[in-house]
Design a protein around this motif. Structure first.
Motif, mmCIF file in Angstrom:
data_model
loop_
_atom_site.group_PDB
_atom_site.id
_atom_site.type_symbol
_atom_site.label_atom_id
_atom_site.label_comp_id
_atom_site.label_asym_id
_atom_site.label_seq_id
_atom_site.Cartn_x
_atom_site.Cartn_y
_atom_site.Cartn_z
ATOM 1 N N TYR A 120 26.061 83.044 94.582
ATOM 2 C CA TYR A 120 25.106 81.846 94.777
ATOM 3 C C TYR A 120 25.176 80.954 93.656
ATOM 4 O O TYR A 120 25.110 79.782 94.010
ATOM 5 C CB TYR A 120 23.499 82.540 94.842
ATOM 6 N N ARG A 151 26.973 71.059 92.797
ATOM 7 C CA ARG A 151 26.855 69.949 91.494
ATOM 8 C C ARG A 151 28.366 69.129 91.599
ATOM 9 O O ARG A 151 28.225 67.759 91.498
ATOM 10 C CB ARG A 151 26.768 70.495 90.402
ATOM 11 N N LEU A 164 14.572 67.985 95.828
ATOM 12 C CA LEU A 164 14.706 69.461 95.671
ATOM 13 C C LEU A 164 15.023 70.063 96.769
ATOM 14 O O LEU A 164 15.806 71.250 96.661
ATOM 15 C CB LEU A 164 13.369 69.899 95.048
ATOM 16 N N SER A 201 18.618 72.251 97.650
ATOM 17 C CA SER A 201 18.563 73.578 98.202
ATOM 18 C C SER A 201 19.452 73.765 99.420
ATOM 19 O O SER A 201 20.059 74.721 99.735
ATOM 20 C CB SER A 201 17.104 74.307 98.294
ATOM 21 N N ILE A 222 22.943 73.791 98.711
ATOM 22 C CA ILE A 222 23.569 74.981 98.074
ATOM 23 C C ILE A 222 23.649 76.014 99.185
ATOM 24 O O ILE A 222 24.669 76.997 99.131
ATOM 25 C CB ILE A 222 22.624 75.537 97.092
ATOM 26 N N LEU A 237 16.203 82.826 99.225
ATOM 27 C CA LEU A 237 17.457 82.229 98.743
ATOM 28 C C LEU A 237 17.157 80.581 98.848
ATOM 29 O O LEU A 237 17.550 79.880 97.690
ATOM 30 C CB LEU A 237 18.550 82.292 99.893
ATOM 31 N N SER A 238 16.168 80.088 99.820
ATOM 32 C CA SER A 238 16.089 78.805 100.033
ATOM 33 C C SER A 238 15.173 78.509 98.494
ATOM 34 O O SER A 238 15.298 77.268 97.919
ATOM 35 C CB SER A 238 15.057 78.335 100.980
ATOM 36 N N ARG A 239 14.012 79.236 97.954
ATOM 37 C CA ARG A 239 13.286 79.022 97.086
ATOM 38 C C ARG A 239 14.218 78.826 95.584
ATOM 39 O O ARG A 239 13.741 78.167 94.813
ATOM 40 C CB ARG A 239 12.116 79.946 96.942
ATOM 41 N N MET A 240 15.161 79.917 95.714
ATOM 42 C CA MET A 240 15.816 80.027 94.340
ATOM 43 C C MET A 240 16.735 78.523 94.194
ATOM 44 O O MET A 240 17.043 78.148 92.925
ATOM 45 C CB MET A 240 16.739 81.147 94.510
ATOM 46 N N GLY A 241 17.088 78.076 95.384
ATOM 47 C CA GLY A 241 17.933 76.954 95.360
ATOM 48 C C GLY A 241 17.138 75.746 94.489
ATOM 49 O O GLY A 241 17.607 74.975 93.989
ATOM 50 N N ILE A 242 15.849 75.726 94.845
ATOM 51 C CA ILE A 242 14.811 74.677 94.279
ATOM 52 C C ILE A 242 14.606 75.093 92.723
ATOM 53 O O ILE A 242 14.611 74.503 92.005
ATOM 54 C CB ILE A 242 13.481 74.750 95.076
ATOM 55 N N TYR A 285 16.542 76.899 90.871
ATOM 56 C CA TYR A 285 17.643 76.687 89.982
ATOM 57 C C TYR A 285 17.917 74.986 89.373
ATOM 58 O O TYR A 285 18.292 74.649 88.538
ATOM 59 C CB TYR A 285 19.238 76.879 90.505
ATOM 60 N N THR A 286 17.420 74.321 90.418
ATOM 61 C CA THR A 286 17.668 72.689 90.441
ATOM 62 C C THR A 286 16.460 72.306 89.578
ATOM 63 O O THR A 286 16.502 71.526 88.611
ATOM 64 C CB THR A 286 17.514 72.025 91.656
ATOM 65 N N GLN A 287 15.255 72.846 89.582
ATOM 66 C CA GLN A 287 13.900 72.549 88.787
ATOM 67 C C GLN A 287 13.549 73.938 88.284
ATOM 68 O O GLN A 287 12.548 74.365 88.580
ATOM 69 C CB GLN A 287 13.233 71.677 89.636
#
Lengths: 76, 76, 76, 76, 76, 76
Positions: free
Chosen positions: C18, C26, C53, C57, C60, D24-29, D31-33
């Motif tokens: 991940y 990025r 945001l 996601s 990603i 997984l979708s929330r973790m993408g957010i 990591y970005t914020q």
């Protein structure tokens, strides 16, 4: 739109496959907006707008996935 | 756009595959907007806009899926 | 951008996969906007905007599909 | 974000797989914020906006493709 | 959201599979915005907006890919 | 929407498959907005808007991936 425009997903080369992906992308627009004159009016708008150009390239990329898989990625 | 630019989806390394995905993404824009001068004018707009940058990375990601599958993920 | 940053799509764990997907996402932005200072300026904009945001996601997620397939989903 | 949050893509049921896709979708957010307080501030905005809600469901759908493939679609 | 709503991705027919894809798409929205009353308030907005309707159909299409693969495309 | 509209993903030709993809895309909109009159009101808006036309072609492309895979790309 009864005339035939798509006989096969198989192409000789990856580049011909990419160009078929472009055709598929344009046909999606043509089926949704069959009027040539309306599409002509809209074309300058999206072809000079960054977001629409990127979105167009995105649709081509999705169709190119399909065409590439159909051709087994043109592996020898 | 008759000249040849895509001979194969096979690359030696994943990074070369990623760079091919970038090329595919740019060609999607170039086919849609063939004028070099218009694209030059638009480039600063999308390359400084967050939404367009993310969208560009998205298109690259889709093309990278295709290139990665073509190369069987560069597994030894 | 000649230096090497992507040697393999294979990772030991799903989480490392991940995080590689994040790196790929990025790099898509970095290739499109190579200027560090411009990207620094843009970062606060998209990292505080809900739509951007979610879009980040999304990119990603697409890259994670690729990395996951490359690793055969880390099945034992 | 050094702590471990993703050990496996394998789940017992499709619903658990869908819920992993949400994670997984929330973790993408995340990591970005990474800032909890900024994400808290943004959450009411996107969770009451139709476009953002649909976009969130889209990201979940992409991650659910990955999780579903990893589990061979939970076929017996 | 502890109650069970997804027991299987297998359906008898392609149409039932499509309708499952719709359910999956709606659950993505429901998990993100659990309040029934807020979703009720938002529904008329996106169901009368062209962009949101197309985006909804897009999410369904992604989920339908998953369900279709799970069912091996309902091939006999 | 109890009547049957999708019996199979198998088509004789790629073009018929593409047209099925269009049908799937439209049904996604119809399920989300069942009112014929509302959809009629919205249609001129999205069919004359560049962004919406590209987005429509995108949804068709995703559904065409599904239909193409179901038909094993119409390979002989």
């Amino acid at each position: 739109m009864s005339n035939q425009w798509l006989n096969s997903l198989i192409t000789d080369t990856p580049q011909a496959g990419y160009e078929l992906a472009i055709k598929l992308s344009r046909m999606g627009i043509k089926y949704t907006q069959p009027s040539d004159s309306v599409r002509e009016k809209i074309r300058p708008i999206y072809s000079e707008d960054a977001g629409n150009l990127i979105a167009s390239s995105h649709v081509i990329a999705v169709n190119f996935q399909t065409v590439s898989a159909a051709n087994n990625y043109w592996k020898k």
